[in-house]
Design a protein around this motif. Structure first.
Motif, mmCIF file in Angstrom:
data_model
loop_
_atom_site.group_PDB
_atom_site.id
_atom_site.type_symbol
_atom_site.label_atom_id
_atom_site.label_comp_id
_atom_site.label_asym_id
_atom_site.label_seq_id
_atom_site.Cartn_x
_atom_site.Cartn_y
_atom_site.Cartn_z
ATOM 1 N N PHE A 19 0.823 -1.219 0.000
ATOM 2 C CA PHE A 19 0.000 0.000 0.000
ATOM 3 C C PHE A 19 0.856 1.268 0.000
ATOM 4 O O PHE A 19 0.516 2.260 0.622
ATOM 5 C CB PHE A 19 -0.980 0.007 1.177
ATOM 6 C CG PHE A 19 -2.047 -1.044 1.080
ATOM 7 C CD1 PHE A 19 -3.233 -0.791 0.418
ATOM 8 C CD2 PHE A 19 -1.839 -2.316 1.625
ATOM 9 C CE1 PHE A 19 -4.210 -1.770 0.307
ATOM 10 C CE2 PHE A 19 -2.808 -3.300 1.519
ATOM 11 C CZ PHE A 19 -4.009 -3.033 0.861
ATOM 12 N N GLN A 20 1.981 1.206 -0.719
ATOM 13 C CA GLN A 20 2.853 2.361 -0.890
ATOM 14 C C GLN A 20 3.304 2.951 0.449
ATOM 15 O O GLN A 20 3.399 4.182 0.615
ATOM 16 C CB GLN A 20 2.147 3.450 -1.737
ATOM 17 C CG GLN A 20 1.643 2.977 -3.083
ATOM 18 C CD GLN A 20 2.728 2.729 -4.123
ATOM 19 O OE1 GLN A 20 3.891 3.035 -3.903
ATOM 20 N NE2 GLN A 20 2.339 2.168 -5.256
ATOM 21 N N VAL A 21 3.622 2.075 1.415
ATOM 22 C CA VAL A 21 4.007 2.574 2.740
ATOM 23 C C VAL A 21 5.335 3.333 2.727
ATOM 24 O O VAL A 21 5.676 4.000 3.698
ATOM 25 C CB VAL A 21 4.093 1.420 3.780
ATOM 26 C CG1 VAL A 21 2.746 0.784 3.980
ATOM 27 C CG2 VAL A 21 5.149 0.398 3.361
ATOM 28 N N PRO A 36 -1.143 9.747 1.481
ATOM 29 C CA PRO A 36 -2.232 8.745 1.546
ATOM 30 C C PRO A 36 -2.846 8.496 0.165
ATOM 31 O O PRO A 36 -2.810 9.358 -0.713
ATOM 32 C CB PRO A 36 -3.256 9.389 2.482
ATOM 33 C CG PRO A 36 -2.519 10.453 3.214
ATOM 34 C CD PRO A 36 -1.442 10.941 2.284
ATOM 35 N N TRP A 37 -3.399 7.309 0.007
ATOM 36 C CA TRP A 37 -4.138 6.901 -1.193
ATOM 37 C C TRP A 37 -3.279 6.876 -2.456
ATOM 38 O O TRP A 37 -3.784 6.978 -3.575
ATOM 39 C CB TRP A 37 -5.373 7.790 -1.411
ATOM 40 C CG TRP A 37 -6.311 7.740 -0.250
ATOM 41 C CD1 TRP A 37 -7.002 6.654 0.228
ATOM 42 C CD2 TRP A 37 -6.635 8.823 0.632
ATOM 43 N NE1 TRP A 37 -7.735 6.996 1.340
ATOM 44 C CE2 TRP A 37 -7.539 8.315 1.614
ATOM 45 C CE3 TRP A 37 -6.265 10.162 0.693
ATOM 46 C CZ2 TRP A 37 -8.057 9.110 2.625
ATOM 47 C CZ3 TRP A 37 -6.784 10.954 1.697
ATOM 48 C CH2 TRP A 37 -7.667 10.424 2.648
ATOM 49 N N LEU A 88 -4.314 6.189 -6.632
ATOM 50 C CA LEU A 88 -3.840 6.968 -7.775
ATOM 51 C C LEU A 88 -3.119 6.059 -8.761
ATOM 52 O O LEU A 88 -3.345 6.149 -9.979
ATOM 53 C CB LEU A 88 -2.897 8.073 -7.298
ATOM 54 C CG LEU A 88 -2.198 8.877 -8.401
ATOM 55 C CD1 LEU A 88 -3.214 9.597 -9.270
ATOM 56 C CD2 LEU A 88 -1.211 9.879 -7.784
ATOM 57 N N PHE A 89 -2.269 5.176 -8.253
ATOM 58 C CA PHE A 89 -1.536 4.268 -9.131
ATOM 59 C C PHE A 89 -2.510 3.393 -9.914
ATOM 60 O O PHE A 89 -2.360 3.182 -11.124
ATOM 61 C CB PHE A 89 -0.576 3.404 -8.315
ATOM 62 C CG PHE A 89 0.445 2.692 -9.149
ATOM 63 C CD1 PHE A 89 1.720 3.225 -9.327
ATOM 64 C CD2 PHE A 89 0.151 1.483 -9.763
ATOM 65 C CE1 PHE A 89 2.663 2.566 -10.101
ATOM 66 C CE2 PHE A 89 1.092 0.816 -10.536
ATOM 67 C CZ PHE A 89 2.356 1.366 -10.709
#
Length: 321
Positions: free
Chosen positions: A255-257, A262-263, A267-268
């Motif tokens: 989750f793109q940590v 955020p989010w 977007l990806f």
């Protein structure tokens, strides 16, 4: 041999040693005027260069060529800001208005924005008054480059002691074409808004229809650059960019940590529906349409002495990329 480039996610692997270039020292890019002077003076051998400044240098006979490496891209509908009381709600409302532009008439961002508005909305820059100077700090038009413009385009310098951001906020200019978001906008000023408030959806529609993701910069090199070196630099930039793209793809699992925003995953995922797997391509073939559009805009806006072709402005040994 020294190469000067900004540290982006697309170039980070060149700086941390993940992707070496044999015999080349990669350094952080200085400010734009210093890049130009350093390249002209031979203090650096290759450098990230704005496309318009590269083309202006060719018109002046500078012995440069370009490598089809594009570390900086931005969709540009978002770069046009207007004063809230200017009466401008649509591109057609720009007629007869006073417009500011940072440093030079025809920044890379301005070339793209004007060109897109000309193609899609019938915008005519010659019907406006243009004010050129510093964005956040008082400054005259850039002194390190030429200032070509059509005879029927009215240009003046920002009054001494004033800035384009301040003039837009006060209503002394009606609009601003800028590569940087004006500080009053970042501060939440109600006096300034974008020409396209819904710029993301407008830019996505533009890409969907045209396939063009505007590039701002390329890598400039001496015209007589060794073919092997040009290929090695190109391959290294390509590998560094692909490493960055793969990091975004792999980071989806977590989750793109690795990012504070955020989010990012959402977007990806949205971008995956619109953009190709290689959404940030290097090389001539994948960028030919966008490059040809920029070269056309540059000529149509009176910034080039003639209509350059893609094949003329990039290193011959990399035209097959």
């Amino acid at each position: 041999m020294k190469l000067s480039v900004t540290t982006y996610d697309t170039t980070r692997a060149l700086f941390d040693g993940s992707v070496p270039i044999d015999g080349v020292d990669v350094t952080t890019a200085p400010t734009l005027p210093d890049i130009y002077r350093s390249l002209i003076g031979g203090e650096v051998d290759l450098a990230e260069f704005g496309l318009t400044f590269y083309l202006r240098s060719l018109d002046q006979g500078a012995p440069f060529t370009a490598l089809p490496i594009f570390p900086n891209r931005v969709f540009r509908h978002s770069c046009v800001f207007v004063h809230a009381d200017s009466g401008i709600t649509h591109p057609s409302d720009l007629v007869g208005k006073t417009i500011g532009e940072f440093g030079v008439y025809g920044q890379d961002s301005g070339v793209w924005a004007k060109g897109i508005l000309m193609d899609e909305y019938g915008f005519q820059p010659e019907l406006n008054r243009w004010v050129i100077g510093g964005l956040e700090h008082p400054a005259p038009p850039f002194e390190f480059t030429s200032h070509p413009h059509p005879d029927d385009v009215e240009l003046t310098a920002v009054p001494e002691g004033k800035t384009l951001s301040g003039m837009l906020e006060s209503g002394e200019i009606d609009a601003l074409f800028t590569a940087n978001v004006p500080q009053p906008v970042l501060d939440g000023s109600p006096a300034i808004r974008r020409l396209f408030p819904n710029y993301e959806s407008v830019e996505r529609d533009y890409y969907r229809r045209t396939g063009i993701f505007p590039m701002m910069h390329a890598i400039a090199a001496p015209k007589d650059v060794d073919a092997g070196l040009a290929r090695a630099v190109y391959d290294a930039f390509l590998e560094a960019k692909d490493i960055a793209a793969d990091q975004y793809r792999q980071s989806r699992r977590l989750f793109q940590v690795h990012h504070m925003l955020p989010w990012t995953n959402a977007l990806f995922e949205a971008n995956e529906q619109l953009l190709p797997h290689d959404w940030w391509p290097y090389g001539v073939a994948a960028n030919h349409k966008a490059l040809d559009a920029f070269l056309r805009y540059h000529f149509e806006q009176g910034l080039s002495a003639r209509r350059w072709t893609v094949e003329e402005v990039f290193a011959p040994e990399l035209l097959g990329t």
